[in-house]
Scaffold this active site. Structure first.
Site, PDB file in Angstrom:
ATOM      1  N   HIS A   1      21.597  37.139 115.858  1.00 41.58           N
ATOM      2  CA  HIS A   1      22.629  36.175 116.226  1.00 41.58           C
ATOM      3  C   HIS A   1      22.078  35.035 117.068  1.00 41.58           C
ATOM      4  O   HIS A   1      22.671  33.956 117.117  1.00 41.58           O
ATOM      5  CB  HIS A   1      23.831  36.864 116.902  1.00 41.58           C
ATOM      6  CG  HIS A   1      23.625  37.325 118.304  1.00 41.58           C
ATOM      7  ND1 HIS A   1      23.336  38.638 118.631  1.00 41.58           N
ATOM      8  CD2 HIS A   1      23.692  36.666 119.480  1.00 41.58           C
ATOM      9  CE1 HIS A   1      23.251  38.758 119.941  1.00 41.58           C
ATOM     10  NE2 HIS A   1      23.450  37.575 120.475  1.00 41.58           N
TER      11      HIS A   1
ATOM     12  N   ASP B   1      20.119  43.850 114.701  1.00 38.72           N
ATOM     13  CA  ASP B   1      20.363  42.490 115.186  1.00 38.72           C
ATOM     14  C   ASP B   1      19.047  41.879 115.667  1.00 38.72           C
ATOM     15  O   ASP B   1      18.784  41.780 116.858  1.00 38.72           O
ATOM     16  CB  ASP B   1      21.399  42.517 116.308  1.00 38.72           C
ATOM     17  CG  ASP B   1      21.959  41.140 116.623  1.00 38.72           C
ATOM     18  OD1 ASP B   1      21.338  40.144 116.210  1.00 38.72           O
ATOM     19  OD2 ASP B   1      23.001  41.055 117.287  1.00 38.72           O
TER      20      ASP B   1
ATOM     21  N   SER C   1      20.867  38.357 125.393  1.00 36.26           N
ATOM     22  CA  SER C   1      20.717  38.589 123.957  1.00 36.26           C
ATOM     23  C   SER C   1      19.272  38.305 123.556  1.00 36.26           C
ATOM     24  O   SER C   1      18.738  37.238 123.840  1.00 36.26           O
ATOM     25  CB  SER C   1      21.654  37.670 123.173  1.00 36.26           C
ATOM     26  OG  SER C   1      22.987  38.058 123.343  1.00 36.26           O
TER      27      SER C   1
END
Length: 738
Positions: free
Chosen positions: A90, A228, A659
């Site tokens: 992402h 991810d 992240s």
């Protein structure tokens, strides 16, 4: 809104118990690397097997030299001596989407560069390393002593002037950049020296059905079953220094590479995370918490829910729209779901009530110590927040409407200079350059734009915006809805899109190519431009000045409040709120029991991925190749107990910006890649609960499995340093190429 008087009827804890016990848990905290030596005994007791110097050093290679600020809002880490970096899918999503088309759908099919020549350049994407951090609080505060500081704006100006001297001196004669950042509301300051690389290329990404498996349904949830991750490579000039993107550039030779553990993790193992957490609000007042819980979060949730209802339906109806809006939808949806979880968590933890008790205890102790100044600060804080709410509400809704709502509004604002200052640009000979820049931007903008989707979003948001913004702060143009269109907001929106040239690429190109007078005449009457200007003008003239004035007063008061807390407990090591600077957090690999009768085990596996599989479902479909590998149990070196580990949870304190951050074991080896928190953890930006708060990581072995067995990209695996545990913990150092 709740009553904001500090009621003496609130139960006042003893000062040190009520005020300072919160935050004393071992797992809470985002530690500035230069302060790690002050908590080294806690780190070692928890399970760290290397030294604080191995984590952060300016004298030799250390783990901080493998940690990358990816773009402006994520973290990545170096995993090969050829500049290969690992981050979240992402985090790379925008670049992957930009590289995608109907002919080359890298979002749907994934992308794996066969060699360096196949790696894809990404305009504007950067990778930044921290060279060193230095506490310059004494220099900044000393420089303020003889200056007039009657307002917060004056203080910021003086701080900026002092900081400029510090940063200029720090980087003179180098290619580095420097910035001085405030911490703890300006009670302390750090100088941060960085090195930024501007040639960052896409190397590999799994298809979204793997990288984003579970979609919005699983976002912020546990158990999780997605890989991810994405791979990029940093390129440098032949001298290994930052250079503009060029075919002449070569893979960057890093100072440190993270070895990747093939031994995995067990429940209870020590874990730490190194990255660039964006923003926390650990020390905010009860008044601010009240606003978040009762005004801001509910309104923003309502706005984004309305947008998503339009965008999601459109994306399901068309592959073209799915590609166009994939990145936009993800950006809108992520915060939407996070705020829902945050609101629930703050209520369950009784955060407002706890803040009230902390403040009451603080005031009580201030009275005992004859610190009437601190008591006065708390009274001022209450009054300023009461005045602040209407402007904060208008600001929040402006941001949601203009920056996350219909794109036409911010696109139109890009033409303001040409329309309102066209004569000046013409006199200065700059108009053609501005026109060319706007013309060049058209292809990229309209490539990812659908007028019907945009119109639908406008219609969905407008009633919520008008109902939420105080009447005196409303944009003047909306009065036309009630007069000319007799209250029919949808008809007003239809008319705007029907008459605006800004929604049609060919019409806009024609107007841009017209004479300056004709361009200005047409655009000054364009309904989309007029709506955009009215929204911006009402915000800039009626909202922002007072919002800034009251915000500055609150900031100054909070600085005094936080300093008062620090002064009253000088033996405590205080960790400053996250502010997108390099931080380390530590804890353990562990599950949780967030609610009654709910138990979260800490690990998920490939078996669970297949159990969630729904053929042709937009969120839970899987590639045939992954299903084949599972059916044949063809797991290679990544098998554990007859399956493949996929994700795990740990009690690390994380937030947005973490992240892509590496999750490391006690030896400094990569064991996972952080990508999310559980839904029950999303209030941790304001209150961290060690029993509930868990971050979610993709297991490093699942990343390797996807690269190796699924994609067949063994040449990438060959670059990495895969390790088993050894008896003597050590770091792998590479020579410094400078």
């Amino acid at each position: 809104m709740r009553s904001n008087n500090i009621h003496r009827s609130l139960r006042v804890f003893s000062f040190t118990a009520a005020l300072f016990s919160v935050g004393a848990f071992a797992h809470e905290g985002m530690w500035v690397p230069t302060l790690l030596k002050s908590i080294k005994s806690d780190l070692q007791s928890a399970g760290l097997q290397i030294s604080a110097e191995d984590l952060y050093s300016i004298n030799h290679s250390s783990i901080k030299d493998a940690i990358v600020l990816f773009g402006s809002g994520c973290t990545a880490e170096v995993i090969s001596g050829q500049g290969l970096i690992l981050t979240n899918h992402h985090c790379g999503f925008s670049a992957i989407q930009e590289q995608s088309s109907l002919e080359h759908d890298h979002l749907k099919n994934g992308f794996w560069a066969a060699d360096g020549k196949s790696e894809l350049k990404n305009a504007g994407l950067t990778a930044t390393f921290v060279i060193r951090m230095e506490d310059v609080t004494a220099q900044i505060l000393a420089g303020l002593v003889d200056r007039e500081v009657s307002t917060e704006a004056q203080r910021r100006l003086h701080v900026a002037e002092i900081a400029l001297g510090i940063t200029n001196e720090a980087v003179v004669g180098t290619h580095y950049q420097a910035v001085v950042r405030p911490f703890n509301y300006g009670n302390s300051y750090f100088l941060i020296i960085t090195e930024t690389f501007r040639d960052v290329r896409l190397v590999g990404a799994p298809p979204s059905s793997i990288g984003k498996f579970g979609g919005d349904t699983d976002n912020w949830m546990w158990p999780r079953h997605n890989a991810d991750f994405s791979l990029f490579r940093i390129y440098a000039g032949p001298d290994n220094l930052p250079a503009e993107p060029s075919d002449a550039n070569v893979p960057f030779a890093p100072r440190h590479v993270l070895p990747i553990s093939m031994s995995g993790v067990q429940e209870g193992d020590f874990a730490m995370i190194y990255g660039f957490p964006g923003s926390t609000q650990r020390y905010i007042s009860s008044y601010a918490v009240d606003y978040v819980m009762n005004v801001s979060d509910p309104l923003r949730i309502k706005m984004r829910e309305a947008s998503l209802s339009v965008i999601d339906a459109a994306m399901r109806s068309s592959d073209r729209i799915r590609i166009q809006y994939a990145d936009k939808q993800s950006s809108i949806s992520n915060a939407y779901k996070k705020w829902i979880g945050e609101l629930r968590g703050l209520r369950e933890l009784h955060t407002w009530e706890k803040k009230r008790m902390e403040e009451a205890a603080f005031v009580d102790e201030a009275h005992k110590r004859n610190r009437t100044d601190l008591v006065d600060h708390m009274t001022a804080l209450e009054g300023d927040h009461k005045s602040y709410v209407r402007y904060a509400t208008a600001r929040d809704l402006f941001v949601e409407m203009v920056y996350y709502g219909p794109e036409i509004l911010r696109f139109a604002d890009g033409y303001r200079e040409l329309i309102e200052e066209g004569d000046r640009l013409l006199r200065e000979g700059k108009r053609q350059d501005v026109v060319k820049a706007r013309r060049d931007a058209l292809i990229g903008y309209f490539k990812d734009y659908d007028v019907e989707v945009d119109k639908g979003v406008f219609k969905a948001l407008l009633p919520i915006y008008r109902a939420g913004v105080p009447a005196s702060l409303q944009p003047a143009i909306f009065t036309g809805i009630d007069t000319k269109f007799k209250g029919d907001a949808n008809a007003w929106v239809d008319d705007l899109y029907a008459r605006s040239v800004l929604v049609d690429q060919k019409k806009l190109e024609t107007v841009l190519n017209a004479s300056p007078k004709k361009f200005t005449r047409v655009m000054q009457k364009d309904p989309a431009f007029l709506a955009s200007r009215s929204l911006y003008d009402s915000f800039l003239q009626q909202v922002r000045p007072e919002h800034a004035r009251l915000g500055d007063r609150i900031e100054a008061t909070m600085r005094a409040y936080v300093k008062g807390r620090m002064d009253m407990d000088p033996d405590r090591t205080w960790w400053p709120d996250a502010n997108s600077t390099l931080r380390l957090s530590y804890g353990r690999v562990e599950g949780s029991e967030p609610r009654d009768a709910v138990v979260y085990e800490p690990f998920s596996t490939l078996d669970g991925v297949v159990q969630k599989y729904i053929p042709s479902d937009v969120e839970f479909d899987l590639p045939a190749r992954l299903l084949e590998l599972h059916a044949a149990k063809d797991y290679g070196d990544y098998a554990v107990n007859g399956t493949v580990p996929v994700c795990f949870t740990s009690s690390l304190h994380t937030t947005g910006g973490n992240s892509g951050s590496p999750v490391l074991n006690g030896r400094g080896e990569l064991i996972g890649l952080n990508f999310d928190r559980t839904w029950e953890s999303t209030m941790s930006d304001i209150q961290f609960d060690p029993e509930k708060c868990r971050n979610i990581c993709v297991d490093a072995r699942y990343v390797l499995f996807i690269i190796d067995k699924f994609a067949g990209a063994k040449h990438l695996i060959a670059e990495m340093q895969l390790v088993k545990h050894t008896d003597a913990p050590h770091l792998i150092e590479l020579p410094i190429h400078r």
